[in-house]
Motif scaffolding. Structure first.
Motif, short mmCIF file in Angstrom:
data_model
loop_
_atom_site.label_atom_id
_atom_site.label_comp_id
_atom_site.label_asym_id
_atom_site.label_seq_id
_atom_site.Cartn_x
_atom_site.Cartn_y
_atom_site.Cartn_z
N LEU A 114 -0.92 0.46 -14.59
CA LEU A 114 -0.32 1.65 -14.50
C LEU A 114 0.40 1.80 -13.28
O LEU A 114 1.82 2.40 -13.41
CB LEU A 114 -0.97 2.99 -14.97
N ILE A 115 -0.27 1.68 -12.18
CA ILE A 115 0.43 2.06 -10.83
C ILE A 115 1.58 0.96 -10.77
O ILE A 115 2.72 1.24 -10.31
CB ILE A 115 -0.51 1.81 -9.91
N ALA A 116 1.32 -0.56 -11.31
CA ALA A 116 2.31 -1.42 -11.09
C ALA A 116 3.76 -1.02 -11.95
O ALA A 116 4.71 -1.58 -11.56
CB ALA A 116 1.87 -2.69 -11.36
N GLY A 117 3.24 -0.65 -13.13
CA GLY A 117 4.47 -0.28 -14.11
C GLY A 117 5.33 0.58 -13.52
O GLY A 117 6.54 0.74 -13.83
N ALA A 118 4.56 2.09 -12.63
CA ALA A 118 5.54 2.86 -12.29
C ALA A 118 6.24 2.11 -11.11
O ALA A 118 7.57 2.46 -10.69
CB ALA A 118 4.60 3.93 -11.70
N PHE A 119 5.85 1.28 -10.17
CA PHE A 119 6.45 0.85 -9.27
C PHE A 119 7.65 -0.32 -9.74
O PHE A 119 8.76 -0.23 -9.06
CB PHE A 119 5.49 -0.18 -8.36
N ILE A 120 7.29 -0.73 -10.79
CA ILE A 120 8.45 -1.60 -11.58
C ILE A 120 9.61 -0.88 -11.89
O ILE A 120 10.57 -0.95 -11.44
CB ILE A 120 8.01 -2.34 -12.85
N VAL A 121 9.37 0.39 -12.35
CA VAL A 121 10.35 1.48 -12.79
C VAL A 121 11.30 2.01 -11.31
O VAL A 121 12.41 2.09 -11.56
CB VAL A 121 9.79 2.40 -13.67
N ILE A 122 10.36 2.21 -10.34
CA ILE A 122 10.97 2.91 -9.20
C ILE A 122 11.65 2.00 -8.52
O ILE A 122 12.77 2.16 -8.05
CB ILE A 122 9.67 3.43 -8.31
N PHE A 123 11.20 0.51 -8.11
CA PHE A 123 12.15 -0.14 -7.53
C PHE A 123 12.74 -1.12 -8.07
O PHE A 123 13.75 -1.83 -7.57
CB PHE A 123 10.85 -1.22 -6.29
N LYS A 124 12.74 -1.31 -9.50
CA LYS A 124 13.74 -1.90 -10.23
C LYS A 124 13.79 -3.63 -9.92
O LYS A 124 14.99 -3.76 -9.58
CB LYS A 124 15.06 -1.38 -10.41
#
Length: 286
Positions: A114-124
């Motif tokens: 979940l945290i990694a998915g949020a980071f992927i969306v944030i840092f792209k």
């Protein structure tokens, strides 16, 4: 109506609490469905216009996670609206903290995803619609990014489901993150007695017939596809290695163009009598 409002203000018996919880759950579900529907309409409009940008990735992630976050909000609304729950909030949250610690320990992978998915969306590092490669087997177009995993559609139309915690730590080759133009290396082998100039001329002529070919973006030569660089990479005891450096304006067509070019150049080599490489060691061995 007034009596119903008064009942919700009190929430001091089982049936009023149950009715309140049902209404909150229903409106949470309805709200999430409406938000998902609106986001889906926006995404459909972008897909119809063939738009691919960072907002598409964020919208898809929001669409996949809206129910999760709406449920959390609904939980806190119920806790702080019902007097009996509110009075025992400290006990509930202390118990929830212990429970969360137990669940968190048992579900570290899910939380890290979940945290990694949020980071992927944030840092792209990549976005929905990007052409990415993790290795020779895991390559394709990013189809979706959820709370748990990233979906990659490979070129066999099969979906690779990769946990976010894994893909976020991998080295990802992104072909389309900023620029869809790519430089492709196209290798050809000819015999040691072959006419290199003729072979180069054939490769250049066949390359100009392909679609999506552009001149070197950094070149000062006019954009007429005439600046196709073919170099001698090495000479060995039974072959000469030629490499054509070809610029394309669409990374998704690289594999198709390379296959077409290999076939057309080989046919021209045969037709025009280009000396082909022969492995003398294998002949002697046989």
């Amino acid at each position: 109506m007034k009596s119903l409002i008064d009942t919700f203000k009190k929430l001091d018996d089982f049936w009023s609490i149950l009715l309140f919880v049902i209404i909150v759950v229903f409106f949470t579900w309805l709200f999430s469905r409406i938000i998902r529907f609106l986001l889906l309409k926006i995404l459909s409009r972008k897909n119809n216009k063939r738009q691919r940008d960072y907002s598409t990735t964020s919208l898809k992630f929001m669409m996949n996670s809206v129910m999760f976050f709406a449920s959390i909000i609904a939980f806190f609304v119920i806790i702080f609206s019902v007097p009996v729950f509110r009075a025992k909030a400290t006990l509930i949250f202390s118990g929830a903290g212990i429970l969360a610690a137990i669940i968190g320990f048992a579900a570290q992978a899910a939380i890290s995803n979940l945290i990694a998915g949020a980071f992927i969306v944030i840092f792209k590092p990549f976005r929905v619609g990007d052409f990415i490669r993790l290795d020779d087997l895991r390559v394709g177009i990013v189809d979706d990014i959820t709370l748990r995993h990233t979906v990659i559609n490979n070129f066999e139309n099969k979906r690779l489901i990769i946990p976010n915690s894994i893909i976020s730590t991998e080295s990802v080759l992104n072909h389309t993150i900023d620029d869809s133009k790519v430089l492709t290396f196209n290798n050809f082998m000819i015999g040691v007695y072959a006419d290199i100039d003729l072979a180069r001329k054939i490769i250049q002529e066949e390359t100009r017939k392909l679609k999506y070919i552009i001149d070197n973006p950094e070149s000062k030569i006019s954009k007429d596809k005439n600046n196709i660089d073919v170099r001698v990479i090495s000479t060995e005891n039974h072959r000469i290695h030629l490499r054509a450096y070809i610029w394309m304006n669409d990374a998704f067509e690289e594999y198709r163009n390379r296959a077409i070019l290999n076939e057309s150049v080989h046919k021209r080599f045969i037709a025009e009598g280009i000396d082909m490489p022969v492995d003398f060691h294998r002949i002697v061995k046989n």
